[in-house]
Design a protein around this motif. Structure first.
Motif, PDB file in Angstrom:
ATOM      1  N   GLU A 365      -3.917   1.119 -10.948  1.00 12.16           N
ATOM      2  CA  GLU A 365      -3.788  -0.149 -11.658  1.00 12.16           C
ATOM      3  C   GLU A 365      -5.129  -0.879 -11.732  1.00 12.16           C
ATOM      4  O   GLU A 365      -5.528  -1.409 -12.776  1.00 12.16           O
ATOM      5  CB  GLU A 365      -2.759  -1.030 -10.947  1.00 12.16           C
ATOM      6  CG  GLU A 365      -2.566  -2.394 -11.609  1.00 12.16           C
ATOM      7  CD  GLU A 365      -1.621  -3.293 -10.839  1.00 12.16           C
ATOM      8  OE1 GLU A 365      -1.423  -4.445 -11.274  1.00 12.16           O
ATOM      9  OE2 GLU A 365      -1.070  -2.849  -9.793  1.00 12.16           O
ATOM     10  N   CYS A 369      -6.227   0.476 -15.552  1.00 16.23           N
ATOM     11  CA  CYS A 369      -5.525  -0.548 -16.337  1.00 16.23           C
ATOM     12  C   CYS A 369      -6.196  -1.922 -16.292  1.00 16.23           C
ATOM     13  O   CYS A 369      -5.664  -2.896 -16.845  1.00 16.23           O
ATOM     14  CB  CYS A 369      -4.077  -0.688 -15.851  1.00 16.23           C
ATOM     15  SG  CYS A 369      -3.133   0.852 -15.978  1.00 16.23           S
ATOM     16  N   GLY A 375      -1.420  -4.599 -19.427  1.00 12.40           N
ATOM     17  CA  GLY A 375      -1.345  -4.331 -17.995  1.00 12.40           C
ATOM     18  C   GLY A 375      -0.222  -5.082 -17.323  1.00 12.40           C
ATOM     19  O   GLY A 375       0.508  -4.542 -16.491  1.00 12.40           O
ATOM     20  N   CYS A 378       3.110  -3.479 -18.228  1.00 15.86           N
ATOM     21  CA  CYS A 378       3.405  -2.189 -17.566  1.00 15.86           C
ATOM     22  C   CYS A 378       3.675  -2.362 -16.072  1.00 15.86           C
ATOM     23  O   CYS A 378       4.600  -1.763 -15.531  1.00 15.86           O
ATOM     24  CB  CYS A 378       2.236  -1.234 -17.778  1.00 15.86           C
ATOM     25  SG  CYS A 378       2.031  -0.679 -19.480  1.00 15.86           S
ATOM     26  N   TRP A 379       2.845  -3.170 -15.368  1.00 16.06           N
ATOM     27  CA  TRP A 379       2.897  -3.190 -13.907  1.00 16.06           C
ATOM     28  C   TRP A 379       3.748  -4.319 -13.333  1.00 16.06           C
ATOM     29  O   TRP A 379       3.995  -4.337 -12.124  1.00 16.06           O
ATOM     30  CB  TRP A 379       1.480  -3.313 -13.345  1.00 16.06           C
ATOM     31  CG  TRP A 379       0.668  -2.058 -13.565  1.00 16.06           C
ATOM     32  CD1 TRP A 379      -0.271  -1.862 -14.517  1.00 16.06           C
ATOM     33  CD2 TRP A 379       0.798  -0.846 -12.823  1.00 16.06           C
ATOM     34  NE1 TRP A 379      -0.767  -0.591 -14.430  1.00 16.06           N
ATOM     35  CE2 TRP A 379      -0.129   0.071 -13.378  1.00 16.06           C
ATOM     36  CE3 TRP A 379       1.597  -0.415 -11.762  1.00 16.06           C
ATOM     37  CZ2 TRP A 379      -0.265   1.364 -12.913  1.00 16.06           C
ATOM     38  CZ3 TRP A 379       1.436   0.865 -11.292  1.00 16.06           C
ATOM     39  CH2 TRP A 379       0.525   1.755 -11.849  1.00 16.06           C
ATOM     40  N   ARG A 383       7.636  -2.249 -14.219  1.00 17.82           N
ATOM     41  CA  ARG A 383       7.002  -1.564 -13.079  1.00 17.82           C
ATOM     42  C   ARG A 383       7.741  -0.295 -12.676  1.00 17.82           C
ATOM     43  O   ARG A 383       7.121   0.729 -12.394  1.00 17.82           O
ATOM     44  CB  ARG A 383       6.907  -2.516 -11.882  1.00 17.82           C
ATOM     45  CG  ARG A 383       6.154  -1.909 -10.697  1.00 17.82           C
ATOM     46  CD  ARG A 383       5.978  -2.915  -9.577  1.00 17.82           C
ATOM     47  NE  ARG A 383       5.235  -2.313  -8.463  1.00 17.82           N
ATOM     48  CZ  ARG A 383       3.920  -2.217  -8.435  1.00 17.82           C
ATOM     49  NH1 ARG A 383       3.195  -2.669  -9.446  1.00 17.82           N
ATOM     50  NH2 ARG A 383       3.310  -1.674  -7.395  1.00 17.82           N
ATOM     51  N   THR A 386       6.920   2.477 -15.012  1.00 16.55           N
ATOM     52  CA  THR A 386       5.538   2.936 -14.809  1.00 16.55           C
ATOM     53  C   THR A 386       5.432   3.810 -13.568  1.00 16.55           C
ATOM     54  O   THR A 386       4.783   4.866 -13.575  1.00 16.55           O
ATOM     55  CB  THR A 386       4.608   1.724 -14.678  1.00 16.55           C
ATOM     56  OG1 THR A 386       4.715   0.914 -15.854  1.00 16.55           O
ATOM     57  CG2 THR A 386       3.164   2.162 -14.511  1.00 16.55           C
TER      58      THR A 386
END
Length: 770
Positions: A365, A369, A375, A378-379, A383, A386
């Motif tokens: 990450e 990213c 970002g 996605c995280w 999450r 991902t």
């Protein structure tokens, strides 16, 4: 009719013999009293009769006193002899009065005090007004009488039936007593040759020969002092003292060397004195005494040796053994503590430094990213999707293959703007993570092996502690009896050890003061020791270590074993994967070992030889089977990164009791034929080298003469075990080697499953020991 009682002539004869011995004893001490009273010393002093009388026990005091009275009464010493007679009566009266007071009667110091008091009182009274010098001489004479009485008392009270030997103090007392007696014979001569001095020289030879160099020196000095006090001059006294020292120094070289040493001292004295007649006479006396000493019969030598030999050094080793046991227990606990500490520290460190997959995600990450506009989406918002995508991509990384898009979740592939960068970052951080996991796993294994090694050392120390504490015993009383008995065979021991091991077997080791006379009668020694110990021993062996000689005996076993081994290599391999060892452990046990390494060929041969060799060496060193197995297992685990294992099959046969202990770790069955019927012991445990925890499967069976133990590797039982039982029960005649060859050849012929394996057979047939 009145019954006639027949006398028991045997009892009457025994009583008459006792009376005769008593009469002769009283007459002998009367003679001693007479001789000592006639021994004139410097300044015409004659205190030795007083010393002998006062030193005698109650029942011989009057006899010795009568002899001394007669000696003093003969008018050869002048009028002063009557004071000695008065002193004799005073000593006898005092001795009889205090005879029932044991603290006085049994104390040699009181004998000295009584003799001193009697001699001093009568001497001072006889001196009258002339105290100087007569009164002073009387006190000096009283001191001689008191000292002589003290040593006579000690010499007479010693138990000479106790053949364990004399201490230096006891030897000195005996020699002074002897020279007090001999002083009365110094004046008895034939052609100028003194009988008393010749006997004194023979005594010097005997003390040095059968005692030690110190005894010869003590005897020489004692004789020198005796001659000096007898008024014969300082030069003869010096010759005797120097001769005693020389004889003691040359005693280890034998009788002839001793005689030559004294003769050399006497010859030098003749030269230094200018060939004076007195020196020549001493030389003649030495030569005649030496000849008498050389021709003494062996029976006389044995009796003299029994008196003069110093006590053997037989120590009670319990204190040392307990101290050693305590140290071993402490060391064992310390090593166990090290093992436990290593385990605990390892667990705590692993919990802090264990590689974490979450750190891989965090690094991806932050690396791939960082700065991406999606970002957060996605995280944070997606999450779980991902993380699922990351895990699916690691599958290919683990296999060392490129990441396939088909394996990546479709939602992640469509959403990610930096997919290639994410894949590279994930590959980099995940490979580091995987390497850390592998390294940590290997380090953990090494810690476990090291911990096992510490634990194994702890077990080894504990085994030694148990062996010393519970098993090893030292029979001090039997050792003392052996020393006493060997003196009857003219064998004088300086040390004797009689130990009993944990199996109840006795072994004896005797250290000699000198080389035993040859030819050495081993049978007489064997019979003597067997009679004392009430056990059967193997014939004694004589070993020379440095300048010392040792007689060693080990207890004889009831059984012996005929052993044989046969092997066939797998296919055309030059090396067999099975390793064997067969030996006697020195404690009355036959040990047989078979180890089958994994597979066949060179690799299996290394594993099998390592396991069998380590196991054999540890058992020979006295360590227990379980402890030895743990050490072997740790060595197999630590030997290489590849899998390394070997079976262990151990059979221990106690040749004293016939008890056979069968121990197996992953091994093939062992067959035992008893009374013509065959049984087998099978194994369910794992071989060494697989897991940290390993143990033996055990079976115990008692066998006897003509019973058979048959061990083998798994290559023999590929066609089952029924045929082996049949062959073993049908076996009637032949050696163990022939049986092993027959079973191995039959196993090879029966191999019909298309697979080949190493074949090893070890056979042992129990026999009655001859």
């Amino acid at each position: 009719m009145k019954e006639t009682v027949k006398p028991n002539y045997g009892d009457i004869l025994e009583k008459l013999q006792e009376y005769a011995v008593e009469i002769l004893s009283h007459l002998l001490f009367a003679v001693f009293g007479f001789l000592t009273s006639r021994a004139s010393m410097v300044q015409s002093m004659a205190p030795l009769g007083l010393a002998l009388t006062c030193g005698m026990p109650k029942y011989y005091t009057i006899s010795a006193g009568i002899g001394a009275f007669i000696g003093y009464l003969i008018p050869a010493l002048g009028g002063g002899a009557f004071r000695y007679i008065a002193a004799i009566f005073a000593i006898i009266c005092i001795k009889l009065i205090v005879s029932n007071i044991k603290t006085i009667a049994n104390n040699p110091a009181w004998s000295g005090i009584i003799a001193f008091f009697a001699a001093a009182t009568t001497g001072i009274v006889a001196a009258g007004s002339s105290f100087f010098p007569n009164g002073v001489l009387a006190v000096a004479e009283a001191a001689l009488a008191g000292g002589g009485a003290y040593f006579v008392h000690r010499a007479i009270k010693h138990n000479y039936n106790d053949k364990t030997g004399l201490s230096n103090e006891e030897l000195a007392s005996l020699l002074i007593f002897a020279y007090i007696i001999l002083s009365g014979l110094y004046a008895v001569s034939f052609g100028g040759i003194s009988l008393g001095k010749m006997m004194a020289i023979v005594l010097i030879f005997a003390a040095a020969r059968f005692g030690n160099s110190g005894a010869g020196a003590i005897c020489g000095v004692s004789s020198g002092i005796s001659i000096l006090l007898s008024g014969m001059g300082a030069f003869p006294a010096f010759i005797y003292a120097a001769g005693g020292l020389a004889v003691g120094m040359f005693a280890p070289l034998g009788k002839i060397a001793m005689v030559l040493a004294f003769a050399a001292v006497s010859m030098l004295s003749v030269v230094f004195s200018g060939f004076e007649s007195d020196s020549v006479i001493i030389l003649v006396e030495v030569l005649l005494s030496g000849a008498i000493f050389l021709i003494l019969p062996k029976s006389v030598n044995s009796k003299i040796g029994a008196v003069f030999s110093p006590p053997a050094n037989i120590e009670n080793l319990d204190g040392l053994r307990k101290a050693l046991v305590m140290r071993l227990d402490f060391a064992s606990e310390a090593m166990h503590g090290v093992s436990t500490t290593v385990e605990e520290v390892s667990k705590r460190l692993s919990s802090h430094k264990q590689p974490d997959f979450a750190s891989v995600l965090l690094n991806v990450e932050g690396d791939a990213c960082k700065g991406c506009m999606l970002g957060v989406n996605c995280w944070e918002n997606n999450r779980s999707d991902t993380i699922e995508a990351m895990i699916s991509m690691t599958t290919a990384i683990k296999k060392g293959q490129p990441i396939d898009l088909a394996e990546v979740p479709h939602s992640f592939a469509e959403r990610c703007l930096r997919r290639e960068r994410v894949e590279n970052s994930l590959y980099h951080y995940f490979t580091d993570y995987a390497a850390g996991i592998a390294a940590e796993s290997r380090i953990r294994e090494m810690r476990e092996v090291v911990s096992d090694q510490f634990e194994g050392i702890s077990d080894m120390l504990a085994d030694l502690s148990v062996e010393f504490e519970e098993a090893q015993q030292y029979d001090v009383l039997t050792a003392e009896r052996i020393v006493t008995s060997l003196k009857e065979l003219d064998i004088r021991a300086s040390d004797c050890g009689c130990s009993i091991d944990k199996y109840g077997r006795m072994s004896i080791e005797v250290r000699l003061r000198e080389q035993p006379s040859l030819p050495f009668n081993r049978l007489r020694v064997l019979n003597k020791i067997e009679e004392i110990c009430d056990r059967e021993f193997e014939p004694p062996a004589i070993n020379k270590v440095g300048n010392e000689y040792f007689i060693t005996l080990s207890e004889k076993a009831v059984f012996s074993a005929d052993c044989g081994t046969a092997q066939y290599n797998c296919k055309e391999n030059k090396m067999c994967g099975d390793a064997v060892d067969c030996f006697y452990d020195g404690r009355g046990r036959l040990i047989m070992i078979i180890s089958d390494g994994m597979g066949s060929g060179g690799r299996a041969a290394v594993d099998g030889a390592m396991a069998a060799g380590l196991m054999g060496r540890l058992i020979k060193s006295g360590f227990g089977y379980d402890c030895s197995l743990r050490i072997v297992n740790s060595a197999m685990l630590f030997k290489s990164t590849d899998e390394s294992l070997a079976t262990l099959d151990v059979t221990s046969v106690d040749l004293f009791t016939g008890m056979a202990e069968l121990l197996k770790a992953g091994a093939a069955p062992t067959f035992v034929r008893r009374n013509g019927r065959t049984g087998k012991a099978e194994c369910h445990s794992l071989p060494a080298g697989i897991l940290r925890e390993v143990g033996f499967d055990r079976a115990v069976v008692t066998i006897k003469e003509n019973d058979i133990v048959l061990m083998m590797s798994d290559g023999v039982v590929s066609d089952g075990t029924e045929w082996i039982c049949a062959e073993l029960e049908a076996w009637r005649e032949g050696s163990a080697q022939q049986l092993a060859d027959h079973i191995a050849a039959s196993a090879r012929r029966r191999r019909t499953d298309g697979h080949d394996d190493d074949i090893t057979v070890m056979a042992a047939i129990l026999e009655k020991a001859v």
